[in-house]
Scaffold this active site. Structure first.
Site, PDB file in Angstrom:
ATOM      1  N   ASN A  45       0.832  -1.207   0.000  1.00 30.37           N
ATOM      2  CA  ASN A  45       0.000   0.000   0.000  1.00 30.37           C
ATOM      3  C   ASN A  45       0.866   1.256   0.000  1.00 30.37           C
ATOM      4  O   ASN A  45       1.979   1.281   0.536  1.00 30.37           O
ATOM      5  CB  ASN A  45      -0.994   0.008   1.173  1.00 30.37           C
ATOM      6  N   GLU A  47       0.382   5.318   0.623  1.00 33.33           N
ATOM      7  CA  GLU A  47      -0.508   6.393   1.052  1.00 33.33           C
ATOM      8  C   GLU A  47      -0.054   7.741   0.512  1.00 33.33           C
ATOM      9  O   GLU A  47       0.964   7.842  -0.185  1.00 33.33           O
ATOM     10  CB  GLU A  47      -0.588   6.384   2.587  1.00 33.33           C
ATOM     11  N   CYS A  56      -4.134   0.873  -2.539  1.00 29.64           N
ATOM     12  CA  CYS A  56      -4.045  -0.377  -1.779  1.00 29.64           C
ATOM     13  C   CYS A  56      -2.982  -1.311  -2.352  1.00 29.64           C
ATOM     14  O   CYS A  56      -2.630  -1.245  -3.532  1.00 29.64           O
ATOM     15  CB  CYS A  56      -5.387  -1.098  -1.784  1.00 29.64           C
ATOM     16  N   GLU A  58      -3.275  -4.485  -3.002  1.00 33.46           N
ATOM     17  CA  GLU A  58      -3.835  -5.359  -4.044  1.00 33.46           C
ATOM     18  C   GLU A  58      -3.789  -4.661  -5.406  1.00 33.46           C
ATOM     19  O   GLU A  58      -3.540  -5.285  -6.440  1.00 33.46           O
ATOM     20  CB  GLU A  58      -5.282  -5.730  -3.716  1.00 33.46           C
ATOM     21  N   CYS A  98     -10.394  -4.717   0.649  1.00 39.94           N
ATOM     22  CA  CYS A  98     -11.465  -3.718   0.775  1.00 39.94           C
ATOM     23  C   CYS A  98     -12.402  -3.820  -0.439  1.00 39.94           C
ATOM     24  O   CYS A  98     -12.115  -4.520  -1.425  1.00 39.94           O
ATOM     25  CB  CYS A  98     -10.877  -2.311   0.894  1.00 39.94           C
ATOM     26  N   CYS A 101     -10.947  -2.971  -3.888  1.00 33.51           N
ATOM     27  CA  CYS A 101     -10.029  -4.019  -4.364  1.00 33.51           C
ATOM     28  C   CYS A 101     -10.796  -5.236  -4.848  1.00 33.51           C
ATOM     29  O   CYS A 101     -10.413  -5.868  -5.837  1.00 33.51           O
ATOM     30  CB  CYS A 101      -9.047  -4.403  -3.265  1.00 33.51           C
TER      31      CYS A 101
HETATM   32  N1  THU Z   1      -5.329  -1.200   2.574  1.00 30.63           N
HETATM   33  C1  THU Z   1      -4.865  -2.008   1.563  1.00 30.63           C
HETATM   34  O1  THU Z   1      -3.736  -1.849   1.076  1.00 30.63           O
HETATM   35  N2  THU Z   1      -5.685  -2.996   1.115  1.00 30.63           N
HETATM   36  C2  THU Z   1      -6.924  -3.259   1.601  1.00 30.63           C
HETATM   37  O2  THU Z   1      -7.614  -4.127   1.069  1.00 30.63           O
HETATM   38  C3  THU Z   1      -7.413  -2.532   2.766  1.00 30.63           C
HETATM   39  C4  THU Z   1      -6.625  -1.333   3.167  1.00 30.63           C
HETATM   40  C5  THU Z   1      -4.451  -0.138   3.064  1.00 30.63           C
HETATM   41  C6  THU Z   1      -4.911   1.221   2.679  1.00 30.63           C
HETATM   42  C7  THU Z   1      -4.275   2.074   3.777  1.00 30.63           C
HETATM   43  O3  THU Z   1      -2.955   2.424   3.375  1.00 30.63           O
HETATM   44  C8  THU Z   1      -4.200   1.144   4.971  1.00 30.63           C
HETATM   45  O4  THU Z   1      -4.411  -0.171   4.465  1.00 30.63           O
HETATM   46  C9  THU Z   1      -5.236   1.445   6.048  1.00 30.63           C
HETATM   47  O5  THU Z   1      -6.498   1.485   5.499  1.00 30.63           O
END
Ligand code: THU
Length: 158
Positions: A45, A47, A56, A58, A98, A101
């Site tokens: 991930n 940010e 994300c 994925e 999520c 994704c």
């Molecule tokens: N996140 C992912 O990388 N994948 C997911 O399926 C759920 C959330 C990341 C996004 C963010 O950087 C952190 O997790 C907290 O939400």
């Protein structure tokens, strides 16, 4: 525990989570996708100060597979996530992708005409759950629903 656990795939997801750029949530996620020819594509991930533009793990893995021309060939995806720390690999938390994704994984599944296996594992690998793209996103909306979908183009990508 499910059978035929793809240990190398899960380990690749754990490994790439080390590269998560998560200075806001401090939550590291790693994802790894394997294709029909055994190639691995990973993502962590990433940010952003605007928060909402977070990418994300994925999506990183799917994007890597897409860039290699393998979006239609993904068979399995492993996902791990836990608070970012030195002790990441001792964590027992298990996460699932999520909603956004799930939709993007489904696109790959529809393209390849297969039900993608989604292996959700805790970073310490004590908890492992197997899901499928069809069950993680039931009653989904996809290209199948688009009357204007260019079936010829989609078929050429398979
Ligand atoms: N996140 C992912 O990388 N994948 C997911 O399926 C759920 C959330 C990341 C996004 C963010 O950087 C952190 O997790 C907290 O939400």
């Amino acid at each position: 525990m499910p059978e035929n656990i793809p240990l190398e795939l899960i380990k690749a997801a754990i490994e790439v989570a080390r590269h998560a750029y998560a200075p806001y949530s401090h939550f590291a996620v790693g994802a790894a996708a394997v294709t029909t020819d055994g190639s691995l594509y990973t993502g962590a991930n990433m940010e952003n100060a605007s928060y909402g533009l977070t990418v994300c793990a994925e999506i990183g893995a799917l994007q890597a597979a897409c860039s290699a021309g393998k979006l239609a060939d993904i068979v399995k995806i492993a996902v791990v996530g836990s608070p970012q720390s030195e002790n990441f690999t001792t964590q027992s938390q298990l996460i699932t992708p999520c909603g956004r994704c799930r939709q993007l994984i489904l696109e790959s599944a529809k393209l390849g005409q297969r039900d993608i296996e989604i292996w959700c594992a805790s970073p310490n690998m004590t908890s492992i759950a197997l899901h499928h793209s069809s069950t993680l996103l039931p009653h989904s909306f996809s290209a199948d629903d688009l009357a204007i979908a260019d079936k010829t183009w989609l078929d050429s990508q398979r």
